[in-house]
Design an enzyme around this catalytic site. Sequence first.
Site, short mmCIF file in Angstrom:
data_model
loop_
_atom_site.label_atom_id
_atom_site.label_comp_id
_atom_site.label_asym_id
_atom_site.label_seq_id
_atom_site.Cartn_x
_atom_site.Cartn_y
_atom_site.Cartn_z
N GLY A 291 0.85 -1.20 0.00
CA GLY A 291 0.00 0.00 0.00
C GLY A 291 0.88 1.23 0.00
N LYS A 292 0.31 2.36 -0.26
CA LYS A 292 1.08 3.62 -0.17
C LYS A 292 0.09 4.76 -0.01
CE LYS A 292 5.47 4.91 -0.53
NZ LYS A 292 6.68 4.10 -0.29
N GLY A 293 0.54 5.82 0.65
CA GLY A 293 -0.32 6.99 0.83
C GLY A 293 0.43 8.25 0.47
#
Length: 425
Positions: free
Chosen positions: A113-115
């Site tokens: 995931g990444k934000g």
Amino acid sequence: MAYIEPAPIKDAENPLESMMERFNLAAEKLGLSEEVYNVLKNPAKQVIVSLPITMDNGKIQVFEGIRVIHSNILGPAKGGIRFAPDVHLDEVKALAAWMTWKCAVVDIPYGGGKGGVKCNPREMSKGEIERLMRAYTLAMIDVFGPDKDIPAPDMGTGPREMAWLMDEYSKAHGMTVNAVVTGKPLVLGGSLGRTEATGRGVMVSALAAMQKLKINPFQATCAVQGFGNVGSWASILLEERGLKIVAISDISGAYHNENGINIQEAIAYRDGNNGTLEGFKGAEKMADAMELLELEVDVLVPAAVEDVITIHNVDRIKAKLIVEGANGPTSAKADAIINEKGIMAVPDILANAGGVTVSYFEWVQNRLGYKWTAERVNRRSDRIMKDAFDHVYEASIKYDVPMRIAAYIVAIDKVAKTYTYRGGF
Ligand SMILES: NC(=O)C1=CN([C@@H]2O[C@H](COP(=O)(O)OP(=O)(O)OC[C@H]3O[C@@H](n4cnc5c(N)ncnc54)[C@H](O)[C@@H]3O)[C@@H](O)[C@H]2O)C=CC1
Ligand SMILES: O=C(O)CCC(=O)C(=O)O
């Protein structure tokens, strides 16, 4: 109300396209079925939120926050949060997919995931950044979770922001949940060794590659682009292993000294100078910061942003070895020329995996309610990094492909097999 201009994509070759080009090559080599290909190519979840924040001047500014979960096939999603002015959805989608491949390459039980939040933390006060981080956490309260999606630092964020995230999440759940985020300060359950972990993994990968290329570290020179967490720790640890660091750079420019830069001095200068190297006297400022990439060095470590090695400059790269501290510093179109030139590139999803490896150790320690020594953390992460390097190197020979495609093959094979065993059809 302030309006933030949408940032242009940095390079004609956007990071998502670069990720997909490599994914396609590896999928073809593996003979991946169409069904599994389609599952792995698409992110599992994409969340975009608007974050209205009261700025210090009393006005409300609206920021865009993104979180992408590419995959949770191997385990909960894992990946950092980036605060930068040019964050955009395609970039976060690429970064999230790279996290899936990275965790699979080092064989840790996480998805990817990444934000990102589109903001410029360098122009914001501590209070504004705190309000933004807390608002982002609340907006993502149903996305994050120690068994669902576990954030960490990335560009523009660090232990301070992770502490605010942990606090906000814990308050919303009425109990302390330190395993919801990694890269925390030590007193909040952070792990010894996490701060330096990514740079340390870069060092382990660089030494393993130098051994294959028969480059003696005590006679080798190195240039490092980016002097934040990853770049400065990689510089310290490579210098300790004998390499002469002849150039470093950050957002203020590039600094060159062919006799070698004293890295501890550079760090002390940066820390006392509002975080940048501007005015550093231990090296000469280069007229064009991008020329750092073209220096005649043995080892080049890009440790800043994506798409800095592209078809526009790859012809002029003279390093024998590139070790990617940053995510996506080389565009896919530049890969072929790197290979033609006989340069070994240790790809991001392998070279910078030391950070997520020690994040995994932090999460394990939080869940056990126990603390490991720095010696134990470093010994285990060095072993994981070296084993992953050897595994990818063997795959590059077996499939007759460069290290980058070999790393994708190792990763995709693992995720695809897990998906098939879980019976997702
Ligand atoms: N922090 C971590 O544990 C990990 C970070 N990474 C990647 O490493 C890269 C750097 O991340 P951090 O060191 O954490 O960020 P950071 O925010 O600590 O440092 C970034 C550095 O790059 C410099 N910089 C920014 N734009 C630049 C440009 N155009 N040219 C030269 N320098 C520039 C900044 O001035 C700063 O020195 C990013 O690609 C990140 O995704 C990858 C794995 C883990
Ligand atoms: O430490 C982590 O969990 C993730 C670090 C990260 O964002 C990365 O490896 O790109």
